[in-house]
Enzyme design. Structure first.
Site, PDB file in Angstrom:
ATOM      1  N   LYS A 297       0.851  -1.200   0.000  1.00  0.00           N
ATOM      2  CA  LYS A 297       0.000   0.000   0.000  1.00  0.00           C
ATOM      3  C   LYS A 297       0.884   1.247   0.000  1.00  0.00           C
ATOM      4  CE  LYS A 297      -0.188  -0.186   5.032  1.00  0.00           C
ATOM      5  NZ  LYS A 297      -0.956  -0.657   6.192  1.00  0.00           N
TER       6      LYS A 297
ATOM      7  N   TYR B 175      17.269  30.094   6.933  1.00  0.00           N
ATOM      8  CA  TYR B 175      16.156  30.816   7.549  1.00  0.00           C
ATOM      9  C   TYR B 175      16.292  30.920   9.058  1.00  0.00           C
ATOM     10  CZ  TYR B 175      13.238  30.586   3.306  1.00  0.00           C
ATOM     11  OH  TYR B 175      12.727  30.743   2.050  1.00  0.00           O
TER      12      TYR B 175
HETATM   13  C1  LIG Z   1      -0.180  -1.684   6.767  1.00  0.00           C
HETATM   14  C2  LIG Z   1      -0.796  -2.887   7.332  1.00  0.00           C
HETATM   15  C3  LIG Z   1      -0.031  -4.024   7.588  1.00  0.00           C
HETATM   16  C4  LIG Z   1       1.474  -4.057   7.424  1.00  0.00           C
HETATM   17  O1  LIG Z   1       2.077  -3.571   8.592  1.00  0.00           O
HETATM   18  P1  LIG Z   1       3.663  -3.641   8.755  1.00  0.00           P
HETATM   19  O2  LIG Z   1       3.940  -3.163  10.124  1.00  0.00           O
HETATM   20  O3  LIG Z   1       4.212  -2.726   7.715  1.00  0.00           O
HETATM   21  O4  LIG Z   1       4.042  -5.044   8.520  1.00  0.00           O
HETATM   22  C5  LIG Z   1      -0.678  -5.152   8.025  1.00  0.00           C
HETATM   23  N1  LIG Z   1      -2.007  -5.176   8.200  1.00  0.00           N
HETATM   24  C6  LIG Z   1      -2.774  -4.091   7.990  1.00  0.00           C
HETATM   25  C7  LIG Z   1      -4.240  -4.168   8.222  1.00  0.00           C
HETATM   26  C8  LIG Z   1      -2.205  -2.911   7.567  1.00  0.00           C
HETATM   27  O5  LIG Z   1      -2.970  -1.838   7.357  1.00  0.00           O
END
Ligand SMILES: *Cc1c(COP(=O)(O)O)cnc(C)c1O
Length: 375
Positions: free
Chosen positions: A35, A266
């Site tokens: 994702k 800055y």
């Molecule tokens: C993003 C996500 C994961 C992965 O988590 P990691 O800590 O990156 O392994 C697993 N399950 C769900 C429901 C998620 O949203």
């Protein structure tokens, strides 16, 4: 092209996936969670590479239906779970069109998915998310019985997976909480089976759960961080070797010798304490280099460590290279990565800026070109 870029070692992502498979064993599937554009690494490139290497993951995990569609359009063949479900009926239709399995966490989503399935004259599988303590997505255990009865109205929908998500799998001092989540999940699963349903997939674990909670493996684990080689979100007892896949690079575009007492950047947040050689780097917070890295950050140049001086600005950042022998215009500077014996990992940078590695790589903007390497 402006000399600022990220390099992504696809071979390392593949090795990290293999290491995760090895850790959980043959009887348990591994979902490659890609994702958010693969946590900034490039979801399509990762998916394509893994499938071309004969490493087609058991599953891909995405947050949004639109992310799943992008993967299908890039040719991804593996099953895809939309962890965030779908938004209204038009997206339920897209899930079917693009062969995406949605997560369901509200009763009314059944109606939308059912309409979409009927419109396509097909049955459709979904995974049910149960909220066992994260208080984010998922139906409450107390709603499960009503949900299952409601599901009977939709013979075209198949409950093919049951999942939950652990809130603090990486914090062993909170293991009571995790244990309670796992027990609640297992009770719910039993209830579903007693109801006469046989979901094919049971999954609970993110990367931290995968490493530290074997009793929470179910028959599928969802690994994101592990894939990218991050370990700062794992409990300290993890026993897996993964390698970071992303490095961040730029080059010196201006070198300037300034007297002692010169204000840099800055807000006059830094004054030189000696005559100094200051280099300007074409990278800033619009690229994802966080502004709170100002005056604390470190970069690698010529195998040495040099400090970020003054405020990180939108497009530019200054470093002090007075002590870096031979520093010259055009020199490569590494912000995340390794250089000889020195390294600046995303984890280290994250710890210095009060966040986790995930947020840093997710935050690398689209303005930073990604270069994909396979060795
Ligand atoms: C993003 C996500 C994961 C992965 O988590 P990691 O800590 O990156 O392994 C697993 N399950 C769900 C429901 C998620 O949203």
């Amino acid at each position: 092209m402006r000399p600022t870029w990220a390099e992504i070692r696809l071979d390392r992502i593949a090795n990290n996936y293999k290491a995760t498979k090895q850790l959980v064993g043959d009887s348990i599937q591994v979902m490659a969670v890609i994702k958010a554009n693969g946590y900034g690494h490039g979801a399509r490139e990762i998916a394509t590479y893994l499938e071309q290497q004969n490493l087609a993951p058991d599953w891909f995990g995405v947050a949004l239906a639109e992310e799943g569609i992008q993967l299908r359009e890039a040719g991804a063949k593996s099953p895809i779970l939309c962890l965030g479900g779908f938004w209204q009926e038009d997206q339920a239709l897209e899930c079917i069109k693009y062969n995406l399995v949605p997560t369901i966490y509200r009763f009314d989503m059944l109606e939308s998915l059912s309409k979409a399935a009927k419109a396509n004259n097909c049955q459709w599988k979904f995974h049910l998310k149960i909220d066992t303590g994260m208080s984010r997505l998922g139906i409450l255990p107390s709603e499960l019985s009503d949900f299952l009865n409601h599901l009977k109205n939709y013979p075209e929908l198949i409950l093919d997976g049951v999942m939950t998500h652990l809130a603090s799998a990486d914090e062993l001092e909170k293991s009571d909480f995790t244990q309670k989540q796992i027990k609640t999940y297992k009770d719910c699963l039993n209830q579903i089976r007693e109801f006469g349903l046989k979901p094919s997939f049971q999954h609970i674990s993110n990367s931290a759960g995968t490493c530290s909670w074997p009793q929470a493996h179910g028959n599928l684990v969802r690994a994101g961080g592990l894939l990218y080689g991050f370990t700062d979100t794992l409990a300290p007892n993890f026993a897996i070797t993964v390698a970071p896949a992303l490095s961040l690079h730029t080059r010196i575009i201006l070198l300037k010798r300034v007297p002692s007492g010169t204000s840099l950047g800055y807000c006059n947040s830094f004054f030189t304490k000696r005559e100094s050689l200051i280099a300007t780097l074409p990278i800033g917070y619009d690229d994802g280099l966080r502004r709170n890295y100002s005056n604390i950050g470190k970069v690698l140049i010529r195998g040495q460590i040099a400090p970020i001086v003054g405020r990180v600005s939108m497009d530019l950042t200054l470093i002090d290279v007075t002590d870096v022998e031979g520093a010259k215009l055009g020199d490569e500077v590494i912000l995340i990565g390794e250089d000889g014996d020195n390294s600046m990992s995303a984890e280290k940078m994250a710890a210095m800026t009060g966040t986790i590695s995930y947020e840093l790589t997710c935050g690398l903007s689209g303005r930073v070109p990604r270069i994909y390497l396979t060795e």
